[in-house]
Design a protein around this motif. Structure first.
Motif, PDB file in Angstrom:
ATOM      1  N   ILE A 152      -3.874  -2.197   4.878  1.00  0.00           N
ATOM      2  CA  ILE A 152      -3.261  -0.889   5.144  1.00  0.00           C
ATOM      3  C   ILE A 152      -2.866  -0.849   6.612  1.00  0.00           C
ATOM      4  CG2 ILE A 152      -4.341   0.562   3.382  1.00  0.00           C
ATOM      5  CD1 ILE A 152      -6.515   1.284   5.315  1.00  0.00           C
ATOM      6  N   ARG A 167      -7.300   6.284   0.528  1.00  0.00           N
ATOM      7  CA  ARG A 167      -6.278   7.337   0.600  1.00  0.00           C
ATOM      8  C   ARG A 167      -6.896   8.713   0.376  1.00  0.00           C
ATOM      9  NH1 ARG A 167      -1.525   6.380   3.048  1.00  0.00           N
ATOM     10  NH2 ARG A 167      -0.342   4.719   2.116  1.00  0.00           N
ATOM     11  N   HIS A 193       0.820  -1.213   0.000  1.00  0.00           N
ATOM     12  CA  HIS A 193       0.000   0.000   0.000  1.00  0.00           C
ATOM     13  C   HIS A 193       0.848   1.253   0.000  1.00  0.00           C
ATOM     14  CE1 HIS A 193      -3.198   2.764   0.869  1.00  0.00           C
ATOM     15  NE2 HIS A 193      -4.044   1.795   0.665  1.00  0.00           N
ATOM     16  N   SER A 231      -0.706   1.185  -6.197  1.00  0.00           N
ATOM     17  CA  SER A 231      -0.344   0.287  -5.098  1.00  0.00           C
ATOM     18  C   SER A 231       0.600  -0.808  -5.581  1.00  0.00           C
ATOM     19  CB  SER A 231      -1.600  -0.370  -4.522  1.00  0.00           C
ATOM     20  OG  SER A 231      -1.976  -1.446  -5.364  1.00  0.00           O
TER      21      SER A 231
END
Length: 216
Positions: free
Chosen positions: A208, A161, A56, A61
């Motif tokens: 994450i 994000r 991540h 990614s």
């Protein structure tokens, strides 16, 4: 000599890996990148034997990097580094085409043995990951992320994000409308109503790390 490239947005992680690898007579770190885009360029330029890639990162990614390297027929073998601990490891990550899976809490010995194994063309699964996958197969309870396509997983990672749909579209070469469809579909599959719920689910499943959320 095993040539290695490190791709992680945390400099400390890269430094730790580099210090361990550089002490080995049979290994050499030939480059480092703080993003997947940069990592992909490095892989093309340096053609290392192995790339250690964080799952991540801001922007693209580690999954997307792996898939693009595969499509480009790169000879580099990829080891994905994940934060998975005791959560269900998504089998979806195995489909991305990486040869190795390590967790960030691995020991120096494990890191070295993973790099050597993958460099020789064999798959390496961190014991905790292997154990979880075995258990998931036994009790039939995999990760909820197994239901997603790799593209949906990619979109999910960008959404948490805080990236707007237009930007996700640009980075993945998709129209915002298509990204919106992916978003709707993945939310339905995961039974979450909003991005906060999605972020929580991703943290629980090791996709994450908790402190990775508000950083970028």
């Amino acid at each position: 000599m095993i040539k290695v490239v490190l791709v992680d947005d945390h400099e400390l992680v890269r430094t730790g890996f580099r210090m361990i690898l550089q002490r080995q007579a049979d290994m050499e770190v030939v480059g480092e990148a703080g993003s997947a885009e940069e990592g992909l360029r490095l892989i093309r330029q340096k053609q290392p034997d192995v790339a250690l890639v964080d799952v991540h990162m801001p922007g693209m990614s580690g999954i997307e990097l792996t898939e693009r390297a595969q499509r480009a027929k790169a000879s580099t073998r990829i080891v994905i580094v994940t934060v998975v601990d005791d959560a269900r490891f998504p089998k979806r990550l195995l489909d991305a085409g990486a040869l190795g899976y390590l967790t960030k809490g691995c020991s120096a010995d494990e890191l070295l043995s993973a790099v050597r194994q993958v460099a020789s063309g064999r798959r390496y699964l961190a014991p905790s990951v292997a154990q979880q996958l075995a258990l998931a197969t036994l009790d039939g309870e995999g990760s909820p992320f197994d239901a997603l396509s790799s593209r949906e997983l990619e979109v999910a990672m960008m959404l948490v994000r805080g990236k707007p749909l237009t930007l996700i579209g640009e980075q993945l070469n998709l129209s915002p409308k298509t990204v919106s469809t992916y978003k709707q579909r993945l939310m339905e599959k995961l039974h979450v109503d909003h991005v906060i719920g999605l972020a929580h689910l991703m943290t629980v499943h090791g996709l994450i790390d908790q402190h990775g959320l508000g950083e970028h």
